[in-house]
Design a protein around this motif. Sequence first.
Motif, PDB file in Angstrom:
ATOM      1  N   PHE A 298      -9.978  26.618  61.470  1.00  0.00           N
ATOM      2  CA  PHE A 298      -9.033  26.605  60.351  1.00  0.00           C
ATOM      3  C   PHE A 298      -7.735  25.924  60.769  1.00  0.00           C
ATOM      4  N   PHE A 299      -7.254  26.279  61.962  1.00  0.00           N
ATOM      5  CA  PHE A 299      -5.987  25.737  62.436  1.00  0.00           C
ATOM      6  C   PHE A 299      -6.119  24.331  63.011  1.00  0.00           C
ATOM      7  N   GLU A 300      -7.348  23.931  63.358  1.00  0.00           N
ATOM      8  CA  GLU A 300      -7.545  22.572  63.852  1.00  0.00           C
ATOM      9  C   GLU A 300      -7.253  21.546  62.767  1.00  0.00           C
ATOM     10  N   PHE A 301      -7.598  21.870  61.527  1.00  0.00           N
ATOM     11  CA  PHE A 301      -7.287  20.955  60.427  1.00  0.00           C
ATOM     12  C   PHE A 301      -5.773  20.784  60.327  1.00  0.00           C
ATOM     13  N   ILE A 302      -5.060  21.898  60.341  1.00  0.00           N
ATOM     14  CA  ILE A 302      -3.599  21.853  60.263  1.00  0.00           C
ATOM     15  C   ILE A 302      -3.028  21.083  61.455  1.00  0.00           C
ATOM     16  N   ARG A 303      -3.561  21.364  62.654  1.00  0.00           N
ATOM     17  CA  ARG A 303      -3.078  20.685  63.869  1.00  0.00           C
ATOM     18  C   ARG A 303      -3.201  19.173  63.759  1.00  0.00           C
TER      19      ARG A 303
ATOM     20  N   PHE B  52      -8.465  18.709  51.877  1.00  0.00           N
ATOM     21  CA  PHE B  52      -9.085  19.872  52.527  1.00  0.00           C
ATOM     22  C   PHE B  52     -10.136  20.411  51.569  1.00  0.00           C
ATOM     23  N   GLU B  53     -11.372  20.491  52.033  1.00  0.00           N
ATOM     24  CA  GLU B  53     -12.494  20.907  51.176  1.00  0.00           C
ATOM     25  C   GLU B  53     -13.132  22.173  51.722  1.00  0.00           C
TER      26      GLU B  53
ATOM     27  N   LEU C 223      -6.495  11.762  55.849  1.00  0.00           N
ATOM     28  CA  LEU C 223      -7.349  12.588  56.709  1.00  0.00           C
ATOM     29  C   LEU C 223      -8.034  13.592  55.800  1.00  0.00           C
ATOM     30  N   PHE C 224      -9.334  13.785  55.996  1.00  0.00           N
ATOM     31  CA  PHE C 224     -10.037  14.743  55.142  1.00  0.00           C
ATOM     32  C   PHE C 224     -11.144  15.447  55.907  1.00  0.00           C
ATOM     33  N   GLY C 225     -11.577  16.575  55.343  1.00  0.00           N
ATOM     34  CA  GLY C 225     -12.668  17.327  55.957  1.00  0.00           C
ATOM     35  C   GLY C 225     -12.753  18.742  55.417  1.00  0.00           C
ATOM     36  N   GLY C 226     -13.839  19.425  55.802  1.00  0.00           N
ATOM     37  CA  GLY C 226     -14.061  20.797  55.355  1.00  0.00           C
ATOM     38  C   GLY C 226     -14.422  21.695  56.522  1.00  0.00           C
ATOM     39  N   PRO C 227     -13.464  22.449  57.062  1.00  0.00           N
ATOM     40  CA  PRO C 227     -13.770  23.360  58.171  1.00  0.00           C
ATOM     41  C   PRO C 227     -14.810  24.396  57.752  1.00  0.00           C
ATOM     42  N   PRO C 228     -15.719  24.787  58.646  1.00  0.00           N
ATOM     43  CA  PRO C 228     -16.683  25.847  58.328  1.00  0.00           C
ATOM     44  C   PRO C 228     -15.969  27.088  57.823  1.00  0.00           C
ATOM     45  N   CYS C 229     -16.517  27.706  56.788  1.00  0.00           N
ATOM     46  CA  CYS C 229     -15.788  28.773  56.091  1.00  0.00           C
ATOM     47  C   CYS C 229     -15.736  30.083  56.868  1.00  0.00           C
ATOM     48  N   GLN C 230     -16.516  30.214  57.969  1.00  0.00           N
ATOM     49  CA  GLN C 230     -16.463  31.461  58.725  1.00  0.00           C
ATOM     50  C   GLN C 230     -15.059  31.724  59.270  1.00  0.00           C
ATOM     51  N   GLY C 231     -14.276  30.663  59.413  1.00  0.00           N
ATOM     52  CA  GLY C 231     -12.943  30.791  59.984  1.00  0.00           C
ATOM     53  C   GLY C 231     -11.950  31.461  59.079  1.00  0.00           C
ATOM     54  N   PHE C 232     -12.364  31.824  57.863  1.00  0.00           N
ATOM     55  CA  PHE C 232     -11.416  32.385  56.922  1.00  0.00           C
ATOM     56  C   PHE C 232     -11.637  33.874  56.672  1.00  0.00           C
ATOM     57  N   SER C 233     -12.230  34.562  57.630  1.00  0.00           N
ATOM     58  CA  SER C 233     -12.392  36.007  57.468  1.00  0.00           C
ATOM     59  C   SER C 233     -11.029  36.677  57.593  1.00  0.00           C
ATOM     60  N   ILE C 234     -10.933  37.870  57.022  1.00  0.00           N
ATOM     61  CA  ILE C 234      -9.653  38.585  57.005  1.00  0.00           C
ATOM     62  C   ILE C 234      -9.131  38.807  58.414  1.00  0.00           C
ATOM     63  N   SER C 235      -9.987  39.284  59.303  1.00  0.00           N
ATOM     64  CA  SER C 235      -9.538  39.604  60.664  1.00  0.00           C
ATOM     65  C   SER C 235      -9.069  38.357  61.399  1.00  0.00           C
TER      66      SER C 235
END
Length: 352
Positions: free
Chosen positions: A95-100, A112-113, A68-80
């Motif tokens: 971010f958590f959908e990839f893990i799910r 994970f990219e 399984l591979f993919g790159g979640p949009p990076c906006q999901g990795f903000s500190i808050s």
Amino acid sequence: MKTAIDIFSGAGGLSIGAEMAGIQIHTAIENNKHAAETFKHNHPSTKVICNDITKVKSKELPKNPFILFGGPPCQGFSISNTKTRNTDNKNNSLFFEFIRLVDETKPKWFVFENVEGFTSFNNGKVLKELESKFNSLGYKVEHKVLTASDYGVPQNRNRFFMVGNNQGITYDFPEKAQKRVTVKQAISDLPKLTNGDNIDKLPYKKGRCSNYAKLMRTNSKESSQNHLSRNREYVIERYKHISIGENWKAIPPELMENYSNTSNCHSGIYRRLHPEKPSVVIANYRKNMLIHPYQNRGLSIREAARIQSFPDDFIFKGSLSHIQQQIGNAVPPLLAKAIFDKIIKVDNEYKK
């Protein structure tokens, strides 16, 4: 057959690389209808789910795929977002959908990219958390930032990759190529165009072409999608002042009067590509006004696709602006291929 699930697939750069390595793409998930249409056109046997990934259930996906591979949009990795883990926050949830989906489909391998800066989000805490999550699911992970031009792509593009497997295999990232491919080697055999051309099929230039061009032309007899944006005359006038490798700073100030403050201009704006070097990053190349090495115009769809290492038989769908964004967002297929080739190699060695 080694099967794959591609999530956040976009136009399918990772999938093209996977297919080059001999992996069959079973299912792809992409929320953007234009990118999904591109993916489906180029992978007719793949099940393409065009939907919000949070609404995709694992029962729609194959169980225990090879990868399984993919790159979640990076906006999901903000500190808050990372601190709150608020699943009501759409960007955070990606971010958590990839893990799910790794947890629910249990692939043998995952890739994970993301953006190069992923390693420094929240002072590296996001990266550590991601590692911890995958470790808890039984995956041994390795990660690294790779430069596309080190793997046969004519572009200096840095991307973060995390590779994991649930077999306890140690993954070493692929060795760099001996020589880098230049812009000239990548596109010099493509047809000459003028500002605003919109010509679907044109013959390749006659004469010898590079090994890279031969690779891109493997399944094509002519150049397709020779489409480029029509720039206004004052923009073309600016282009004329920019020499190879230079950017907007070479433009006379009187031709930049519509900019309220040129000090805010990014160094990548109005960059004429250097023919003897790999390209700068092909992001949204129209917005960045990237300039052809020799001609006073922007890049065509096919030229930008070549610089991203999409083969010439790959056809993009949607309007010109949507296609330009799809190309800019993609993972270069040859970079992806190098990663997948190495995964298959170490997986086969582990079986012996």
